[in-house]
Every structure is written in C-alpha cells, then in structure tokens.
Design a protein around this motif. Structure first.
Motif, PDB file in Angstrom:
ATOM      1  N   ILE A 176      -0.742  -3.078  -6.855  1.00 39.30           N
ATOM      2  CA  ILE A 176       0.093  -1.906  -6.585  1.00 39.30           C
ATOM      3  C   ILE A 176      -0.408  -1.051  -5.440  1.00 39.30           C
ATOM      4  O   ILE A 176       0.312  -0.225  -4.922  1.00 39.30           O
ATOM      5  CB  ILE A 176       0.256  -1.013  -7.826  1.00 39.30           C
ATOM      6  N   ILE A 177      -1.667  -1.201  -5.043  1.00 39.97           N
ATOM      7  CA  ILE A 177      -2.111  -0.326  -3.959  1.00 39.97           C
ATOM      8  C   ILE A 177      -2.477  -1.082  -2.695  1.00 39.97           C
ATOM      9  O   ILE A 177      -2.926  -0.480  -1.725  1.00 39.97           O
ATOM     10  CB  ILE A 177      -3.307   0.551  -4.387  1.00 39.97           C
ATOM     11  N   SER A 178      -2.260  -2.384  -2.670  1.00 40.61           N
ATOM     12  CA  SER A 178      -2.726  -3.119  -1.497  1.00 40.61           C
ATOM     13  C   SER A 178      -1.926  -2.795  -0.246  1.00 40.61           C
ATOM     14  O   SER A 178      -2.396  -3.006   0.855  1.00 40.61           O
ATOM     15  CB  SER A 178      -2.706  -4.617  -1.762  1.00 40.61           C
ATOM     16  N   MET A 179      -0.703  -2.251  -0.414  1.00 40.01           N
ATOM     17  CA  MET A 179       0.045  -1.928   0.790  1.00 40.01           C
ATOM     18  C   MET A 179      -0.042  -0.449   1.141  1.00 40.01           C
ATOM     19  O   MET A 179       0.672   0.039   2.009  1.00 40.01           O
ATOM     20  CB  MET A 179       1.511  -2.329   0.630  1.00 40.01           C
ATOM     21  N   LEU A 180      -0.912   0.281   0.461  1.00 40.71           N
ATOM     22  CA  LEU A 180      -1.050   1.697   0.774  1.00 40.71           C
ATOM     23  C   LEU A 180      -2.230   1.917   1.691  1.00 40.71           C
ATOM     24  O   LEU A 180      -3.140   1.110   1.775  1.00 40.71           O
ATOM     25  CB  LEU A 180      -1.261   2.499  -0.528  1.00 40.71           C
ATOM     26  N   ASP A 181      -2.223   3.061   2.331  1.00 39.03           N
ATOM     27  CA  ASP A 181      -3.344   3.422   3.191  1.00 39.03           C
ATOM     28  C   ASP A 181      -4.576   3.724   2.355  1.00 39.03           C
ATOM     29  O   ASP A 181      -4.486   4.176   1.231  1.00 39.03           O
ATOM     30  CB  ASP A 181      -2.992   4.677   3.992  1.00 39.03           C
ATOM     31  N   ALA A 182      -5.731   3.556   2.985  1.00 37.14           N
ATOM     32  CA  ALA A 182      -6.985   3.731   2.261  1.00 37.14           C
ATOM     33  C   ALA A 182      -7.101   5.109   1.623  1.00 37.14           C
ATOM     34  O   ALA A 182      -7.625   5.256   0.519  1.00 37.14           O
ATOM     35  CB  ALA A 182      -8.167   3.490   3.204  1.00 37.14           C
ATOM     36  N   SER A 183      -6.589   6.140   2.291  1.00 37.47           N
ATOM     37  CA  SER A 183      -6.808   7.474   1.747  1.00 37.47           C
ATOM     38  C   SER A 183      -5.901   7.769   0.561  1.00 37.47           C
ATOM     39  O   SER A 183      -6.209   8.642  -0.244  1.00 37.47           O
ATOM     40  CB  SER A 183      -6.599   8.536   2.830  1.00 37.47           C
ATOM     41  N   THR A 184      -4.800   7.069   0.417  1.00 36.37           N
ATOM     42  CA  THR A 184      -3.938   7.303  -0.742  1.00 36.37           C
ATOM     43  C   THR A 184      -4.215   6.321  -1.857  1.00 36.37           C
ATOM     44  O   THR A 184      -3.902   6.570  -3.015  1.00 36.37           O
ATOM     45  CB  THR A 184      -2.445   7.172  -0.387  1.00 36.37           C
ATOM     46  N   ARG A 185      -4.834   5.187  -1.472  1.00 36.86           N
ATOM     47  CA  ARG A 185      -5.088   4.161  -2.477  1.00 36.86           C
ATOM     48  C   ARG A 185      -5.869   4.692  -3.653  1.00 36.86           C
ATOM     49  O   ARG A 185      -5.527   4.449  -4.816  1.00 36.86           O
ATOM     50  CB  ARG A 185      -5.934   3.061  -1.849  1.00 36.86           C
ATOM     51  N   ILE A 186      -6.929   5.396  -3.338  1.00 33.38           N
ATOM     52  CA  ILE A 186      -7.844   5.782  -4.392  1.00 33.38           C
ATOM     53  C   ILE A 186      -7.178   6.773  -5.333  1.00 33.38           C
ATOM     54  O   ILE A 186      -7.436   6.791  -6.536  1.00 33.38           O
ATOM     55  CB  ILE A 186      -9.159   6.331  -3.779  1.00 33.38           C
ATOM     56  N   ASP A 187      -6.278   7.607  -4.799  1.00 33.34           N
ATOM     57  CA  ASP A 187      -5.597   8.565  -5.664  1.00 33.34           C
ATOM     58  C   ASP A 187      -4.697   7.855  -6.659  1.00 33.34           C
ATOM     59  O   ASP A 187      -4.658   8.199  -7.845  1.00 33.34           O
ATOM     60  CB  ASP A 187      -4.760   9.535  -4.823  1.00 33.34           C
TER      61      ASP A 187
END
Lengths: 313, 320, 285
Positions: A176-187
């Motif tokens: 679910i987070i592989s297509m998000l930017d690094a700074s939003t992934r962790i949130d």
C-alpha cells in the motif's frame, strides 16, 4: 483468525491451455488475532495472488482458507457480503483504485448503499467524519474532491477509512505504500500499525524488507509461489536459514551498513517450475544434491517460531 | 572537472503557464565521482537528468550554463547536441529495458544505433564483446530478441550500449526500480565497476531510493520542489545532514533494526508546493520546523564546509 | 473550481471542434427538414399531382416522377423513414452489442466462449441470403421490420469492441474495490465500467446509426426493403427501375442519393470529431 491450508493457484497458459503456471503452491500460514504478519516476496512470488485469494477476488485452485474457522472458498451472495464486512483490502496504486470520473468520496457512498442502507444522513456523516479523523484526515479538506485533486497519501488513507467504516477485523494491505513518496510513506505505515490497537489483524504484503521489519511481528518469506521460511520477525531477519532469505538479507540495500562482498550470480530466465525446490537453480549452498532437484522440501520447524523449507539447513 | 552546471532553469510549458520544474541549479560533478540525485516526486530530478541530454518540448530552456570537460554543452540546441550525445554524455533512461524494439535482434539494434551516430559498428564489435563478457552476458545475446532476456539482462545490455563510446558523464535514471533485489545489487555494482574501469568518467544516478545511493554513490544531491537543497558526501548526507528537509527525509526511512513498537518514525506533514506558482523564498518554508522570517527570501546554494553545499538560512546563520 | 473545469473542458473542445460542428449541423439540417418538409407540401407521396417527368420548377421543387408524383414529397417522407431506420435499427444494434459485449467481457470463461461463438455465427451469416428468404415469405414488410432485421444483424462488431474495452477495464483496481464493496456484477458494469466508456458507447451508437441508414438504403435499392413505405433508397430503386438514368431525370435519384451520402458522411465526420474531443492526444491544439 485467518488460516491458509495448502492453498494453491494454478493458471492454464499456452495455446489450448496446455501448460500450467503455478502462481502459488501449497502455501500454509496463520494470522492470529491482533497480529501483523508480513508477506514478503519479490515480483512473481505470488504474494499479491495470495492477497486476492483471501479477498475472494480470485478463485482458489486447491486448498482452503479459513476465517474464524469458516471455509471462505465456498461463500457466495449474502454470505460473501457478510465476509466483506469483516475482511477488506487496500491496494498498491491509489490512483487506479478510484474510478477517475467520479469524486473520491464515492467509495464511501458505495459502502453506505451496500452495507448501511438504513442509516440516515446525519448519523452517517458523523460516522464518516470520525472515520476520517481516525486516519488523520481533515474532513473539510478532503471530501467532495476528485481523485486527481488529492495526493497519493490522502487517497490511501481514504481507503483505510473506508475499511474502518465497516468495522473490519482483518485487513489485507497489498504494497500500500510502495507508490508513495518517502516522506508520506512512514505516516501511512504508522497509521496501519496504529490500527492494531483497535484489534485489527493485518496481512502486510510487501517486497521491502525494512518495512516488514518495522511493522510486523511475524514474517513469511515467499519465493516463486512457495513459502521458504517463516517465523517471528526477529528470528527470520537476524537468523535467516534458507539460502534465499540469506541472499535477500545480504542484497537488500541498507542505510546502516554497506553491502558485503556477496557474489550474486545472475542467471537467465528461470525455467518453469517442475518438482523439486523452487530455489534450486540459484541456490549456492554447496553440496546440493539430487534430492533438492527432485523433492520439494516441506516446511520444517527449527525453533519455537521459526520454520524453514530447505533440505540442506 | 567533468560537469559544471550554473544557474540552470528549465520550465515545462503548459496551457496554464510555465511549471518551474527546475529553477536555478548550480553544482558540479568531479571526475570519477558518482553523484546520486535524490528527491521525491516532483522535485525536478528527472527534469535535470533528461534536460541535460534531451531538452525537448514541453521542456523549455530558460537560462543557465552547462560545461562538460570544460567544453560548453549547448543543451538548448538539438542539432549541436547530437555531436555530444552518446560520446560525451549518455543516458540510461527510465524504463529503458522495456523500450528495446521487440522486433529487432539486439545485435542489429546495436549496430543500427551506432551507425546512426556515425560510428563503424564493425570496428567496435570487439570492444562490445569485451564489455558483454565483463557484465556476464554471453555473446549469443546479440542474436536474441529482447523478449528472450530477463529484466536484469536487459538492463545490463542497455548499460553496455549506453557506455560503449566511453562518455564522460553517464546519467542513470531510476535504473534499479523495477528489478528484484539480487539483480538490483548486481546492476548497482556494475555501475561502480564501469566507473572503476574508466568506461565512464563520472555518473549521475537519479533515484528515489536513497539506500541504493548509500551503497554506491560518493556524494548525494538532494532536491526539493525544483531547487537544490543539499549536496555532500554520502556519509555526511546520511549521518549528519544539515538541511531541515534532508534531516526529516533521512529520519523517515525505515531501516532493518528499527521497529515501530520501539521507535516510531515520523514523516513530513503537508505536501510539496505546486510549481505552477511556487511560493516566494525557500520552497520548503511551509513544511519546515525551523523556518523564520528570513526564509521569505530565496536562499542560495552555498558551500558551508568543504564539499558540503546547503541552501538554508538557518544553517548560514549558524556558521556566521 | 477544478472539477467544473474538467467537465466543461469536454464541452469547450466539443463546441470548438470543426468536424463536430459541421457534422452535427448537416444532420440537424436534414432532421429539421424531416419535420418541416411535410408541412411545406400538400401532396401525398404516391399521388398523381401533375405532368410526368417534369424537371424542378417553382411548383414542383424537385420535379416529378414518370408517374407524375411529386419528388419533393417523396423525398421529405423518405427522410423520415431513413431517420427511423437509423434510430431503431442503430439503437437495437447498439443495445444488443452492449449487452453481449458487457456480459462476455465482464464474465469471461464459459459465458465469454458461448457469446463469442454467437457473435461469430451472426457475423458470418450471409445477411443478404437471409433477407431474400424473408422477402420471399413476407410479401408485406414495413419500416419497422427492416429496422429490426438490421438491428439483429449489425451488432457483432460493436459487441467485439465493447467486450475488448470491458476486458481491459475489468482488471482495473477500482472494479476490484467495487467487488469488495459487495456490489452485484450488473451494478458494477453499469455504474463503474460503462461510465468510463461513455464516449466509446456514444461513438458506437453513431456508427450504428449511420451504418443502419446505409444498409437500409442498399436493401431498398435492390428491392428488399419495405413494401409499404417511402424511403430514400426506394426512391432510387424506383428511379432506376423506371428509366430515370436513361431519360436523364436526375432530379429523381440525385436528391435521395446525395441526402444519404450527406447524412452518413456527416455522421462519420461527427464521429471523428467526437473522438478528438474525448481523446486529448488527438486534438490539434
């Protein structure tokens, strides 16, 4: 809560459906209540296929999946809908999960129509707002917008809020987070981990080892449709026994140490799987003899929460 | 000095106006340096990488000066750039491995490519074969169609073709994204080897995956919203960054050994600004935890320590 | 603000696309003529109104036939029949194509195989032969029968095309999400998939409309059309039958032929224009 019992998925390929493609072979593992399990594998490992089989989006070729003791492969109609009240999924590409011509909150309206037809307007709005706030979104900012007006992170949170509306017990989170930017992934990842405190169980499907380590209690390592190793995250990461897992741990780029000088032999296209160990062709363990090529090793318990499928370990 | 870029601005033309995708980049890459170019989506790294070699519409050259090996690179002039492409500067574009003509055998494709660059393909054949051996591809590969190769093999093939004429600068745009872990490592190691064997003088590796850069890059350049934020050696960027964005970015990356239950990592709230009408001053101002009134003025990209460049008023103040 | 812009973006381009404007204008012109025309004439189509074989004049705008009938009246009533066939025949063809295409594309598997076989059979049937047989048995045929026949034989290509689009849309994630929401298959098809294909479905209808008119004209021309109505094709049939070509009575066969060409041509041009409107990559901007 969820139990997979020797689940397989076989596709017929080739002209006239002569050949078989075993996307998933005899996979068995459990997810207990309130537990996060990482399903780790590279592309072609079958991890997404397993996720879709759990969600009943793809049929199961053989084996069974039990949810709270009930065999879900036979569900249909009303019973299937009841299942979806308890089990939902979030997928990889936020922009493809939304129908581009409709507003993003249509996904909530669909839930309203299908699952809560009796709930009136104001009560529904309150429910919706509390769900959105639970995922860290401001209802005023995100409602009434089209998908392309929202960011990837917001869209994924929307989907989690949608799942929460149903009061689910189990979530399948497929990359679910592989297509998000690094700074939003962790949130978003933190959000998923927080859901555990609500009593949710989560199957976290990923190819990224560090994410698996961050969020899960147990890990299942998949290679070409078979489980090669599984156990508690600590065990699997710090004491990998299967040659494939060891190769993964050695080759993944880390931020705290440089790559060791591990020789990685690159092979050409892998041939179709026949009998024998799925990792046989690339395995570098010296002394691999005939039995690795002809017999598929079964999952063996090595320690209290550590299982390996390897003839040489 | 391999590459020097001064005040480069490249905008995208759209119906609604110019998107200021790259707004004032000044940096240099030394010989034998592998520089990683990292940042999130929309930061301008692809614009920079592709603009240096193929500045086609809708990209528009606004101003700036680029020199390679002390020779000016006329990136705005498509025709004159033809003489530089492939020889002085070369690129492995994103998705290159999927862009090979499926109906052409690889050998034929390569020789056609070379002929189009006015290079005698027959004369370069021995060198080509030598390089294929180096990257562990059999010579039969030249007789195969792209579909017969695996992802890793195609990527290596593309690497060989792009570096055949020993360019001074190689730009690698997201070449490890679509590969699985073991192939990723092999390809990354190969990049380093190409530099060690002097097939290329220096490299610009564009990626969003900073952990790969930690493994192979000598220095890292971090971009944000079309501008440069920080450039320093890899060790410094990862372990002692100075720009607030870099600090937040590095700390938001999960590492093996960090568990949610033990230490909860934090992301960066908010979103990057839209570049159609970027905010005045420092573009990170609105999300920055230490922004103050000076930040309404655009900070320059200044060397605060040896080989360590930052664009941040707070950091300038600290040194002053 | 932005969502308004997206919706009206289509309208913006639609109103500015020349092909669309010209095409629609031509079709609209003939449509208006269909309604207004009969009011401009007092005669019946097969009524003997005056001297035979007269060229166009101020009294008989399109001249008269060899039987002294008013060509203009026939023309205007024939237009009505033409549009009727287009709407009913084209509409029926589109409807069947949509139902078959969606079912085959969404379900896949056995249903797909069966429907494919059906499509292929209908595609391969020699419609002319069937029509000849029908003509032999039904000596009295109306416009409606012709339209229905055309509708039942023209749908295969539409079904194929819609099936292909449905196949590709079906594997998209938002359809999976709809399934996870417990939606029934037909609800998914009509609320998730079809709206994404709206432009395509519109184009299919336009092509079916034009195709039906053309087919009807051809059938009428060779005498397999309706027996108790006036149509443009029939006019041309009669014209040739009664020697208009030899006698140089161009006013009998040129107007209907030109009208068919104009309407169908305009529909195809509209089709191309709409394609440009919906697909931003084709725009000339």
């Amino acid at each position: 809560m969820l139990r997979l019992d020797r689940v397989s998925k076989v596709y017929k390929v080739g002209t006239f459906g002569g050949k078989e493609l075993r996307a998933v072979s005899d996979v068995s593992f459990n997810v207990e209540d309130g537990e996060v399990v990482s399903l780790i594998g590279e592309s072609g490992s079958g991890k997404s296929t397993i996720g879709k089989m759990i969600l009943r989006l793809i049929s199961i070729s053989s084996g069974a999946i039990f949810f709270d003791g009930m065999d879900i492969s036979t569900l249909s109609g009303g019973a299937l809908k009841e299942y979806y009240r308890k089990v939902q999924g979030v997928f990889q590409d936020p922009f493809s999960t939304y129908n581009p011509i409709f507003k993003a909150d249509r996904v909530f309206r669909t839930i309203h129509e299908e699952f809560y037809p009796g709930v009136k307007g104001r009560e529904w709005n309150e429910k919706l707002e509390s769900s959105l706030e639970a995922v860290g979104l401001n209802p005023e900012e995100v409602l009434n917008k089209f998908p392309h007006q929202l960011s990837g992170g917001q869209l994924q949170r929307f989907l989690i809020a949608r799942a929460l509306l149903l009061d689910i017990q189990f979530l399948v989170a497929d990359e679910i987070i592989s297509m998000l930017d690094a700074s939003t992934r962790i949130d978003v990842l933190n959000l998923v981990a927080d859901l555990k405190s609500r009593g949710l169980s989560i199957l976290f499907i990923t190819h990224d080892l560090s994410l698996g380590y961050y969020i899960s209690e147990r890990a299942v390592i998949l290679h070409r449709g078979c489980v090669v190793e599984m156990g508690s995250t600590e065990e699997v990461y710090y004491n990998p026994l299967h040659p494939y897992t060891r190769m993964l741990m050695a080759c993944v780029p880390r931020l705290d140490e440089k790559w060791q000088d591990v020789e990685v032999e690159l092979k050409a296209q892998q041939s179709g799987i026949t009998s024998g160990c799925v990792y046989y062709e690339r395995c570098q363990v010296a002394g691999k003899d005939e039995c690795c090529a002809t017999e598929r090793p079964a999952l063996r318990k090595v320690e209290s929460d550590h299982y390996v499928a390897c003839g040489q370990c | 000095m391999s590459l020097q870029v001064e005040n480069l601005r490249v905008y995208y033309q759209t119906l609604r106006g110019d998107v200021k995708a790259l707004d004032g980049a000044t940096f240099s890459i030394a010989d034998r340096e592998i520089m990683g170019l990292a940042g999130e989506s929309g930061c301008g790294k692809s614009t920079l990488g592709n603009g240096l070699i193929l500045l086609t519409p809708p990209m528009r050259f606004v101003e700036g000066r680029v020199t390679i090996d002390d020779e000016e690179l006329p990136i705005w002039d498509m025709e004159r750039m033809d003489g530089f492409r492939f020889r002085k500067i070369s690129i492995i574009p994103q998705y290159a491995m999927n862009a090979m003509n499926p109906t052409r055998k690889i050998g034929k494709m390569t020789s056609e490519l070379l002929e189009s660059r006015n290079v005698d393909s027959r004369a370069t054949l021995p060198e080509l074969e030598r390089r294929l051996d180096l990257v562990e591809l059999t010579r039969d590969v030249l007789n195969m169609y792209p579909i017969e190769l695996s992802g890793g093999m195609k990527q290596r093939m593309v690497m060989v073709i792009s570096t055949l004429l020993n360019p001074s600068l190689l730009i690698a745009d997201e070449i490890t994204s679509a590969l699985d872990v073991s192939t990723q490592k092999a390809v990354a190691d190969m990049l380093v080897e190409f530099r060690d064997r002097e097939f290329v003088k220096s490299m610009m590796v564009i990626t969003h995956d900073i952990s790969i850069l930690y493994q192979i890059a000598d220095s890292i350049l971090i971009m944000y919203a079309g501008q440069l934020a920080e450039k320093a050696s890899t060790e410094v960027i990862i372990h002692s960054p100075r720009h607030p964005y870099t600090k937040l970015l590095i700390s938001a990356l999960p590492k093996v050994g960090v568990k949610y239950a033990e230490r909860r990592l934090a992301g960066i709230p908010g979103n990057p600004p839209l570049l159609l009408d970027p905010p005045v001053g420092c573009r990170f101002r609105e999300r920055c935890p230490v922004a103050f009134d000076r930040c309404l003025q655009e900070p320059q990209f200044i060397e605060v320590e040896k080989d360590h460049f930052v664009a941040c008023w707070k950091e300038f103040e600290r040194d002053a | 603000m932005t969502d308004l812009k997206k919706r009206s973006e289509i309208l913006y381009f639609a109103l500015r696309n020349n092909k669309l404007r010209i095409g629609l204008a031509v079709v609209l012109f003939f449509l208006v003529l269909t309604f207004v025309g009969p009011l401009l004439t007092d005669y019946g189509p097969y009524e003997y109104v005056g001297p035979a074989s007269q060229p166009p004049s101020s009294e008989y705008w399109f001249g008269t036939t060899t039987f002294g009938q008013d060509v203009f009246t026939q023309f205007v009533l024939g237009l009505k029949a033409t549009f009727l066939v287009g709407i009913v025949g084209g509409g029926l063809g589109t409807l069947i194509g949509v139902l078959v295409g969606f079912s085959a594309g969404y379900r896949g598997g056995v249903i797909d195989e069966v429907l494919n076989m059906l499509t292929n059979i209908v595609l391969v049937i020699p419609t002319l032969a069937i029509l000849l047989i029908i003509a032999a048995y039904l000596t009295v045929r109306g416009i409606l029968a012709e339209s229905v026949f055309i509708g039942f034989t023209a749908w295969p290509w539409a079904a194929r095309a819609i099936r292909a689009q449905t196949f590709s849309l079906r594997s998209r994630d938002f359809v999976d999400l709809a399934r996870l929401s417990g939606m029934k298959p037909w609800k998914i098809i009509f609320t998730e998939i079809a709206p994404n294909m709206m432009s395509y479905l519109l184009l299919v209808f336009i092509l079916q409309f034009g195709g039906a008119i053309l087919t009807a004209a051809t059938l009428d021309f060779i005498g397999l059309g309706p027996t108790n109505a006036v149509s443009l094709g029939l006019m041309m049939n009669n014209a040739v039958l009664w020697g208009a070509l030899i006698l140089g009575m161009w006013w009998w066969f040129v107007p209907p032929g030109a009208a068919i060409m104009a309407i169908v041509g305009a529909l195809y041009v509209t089709n191309v224009g709409l394609d440009e409107v919906f697909n931003p990559k084709l725009r000339e901007m």
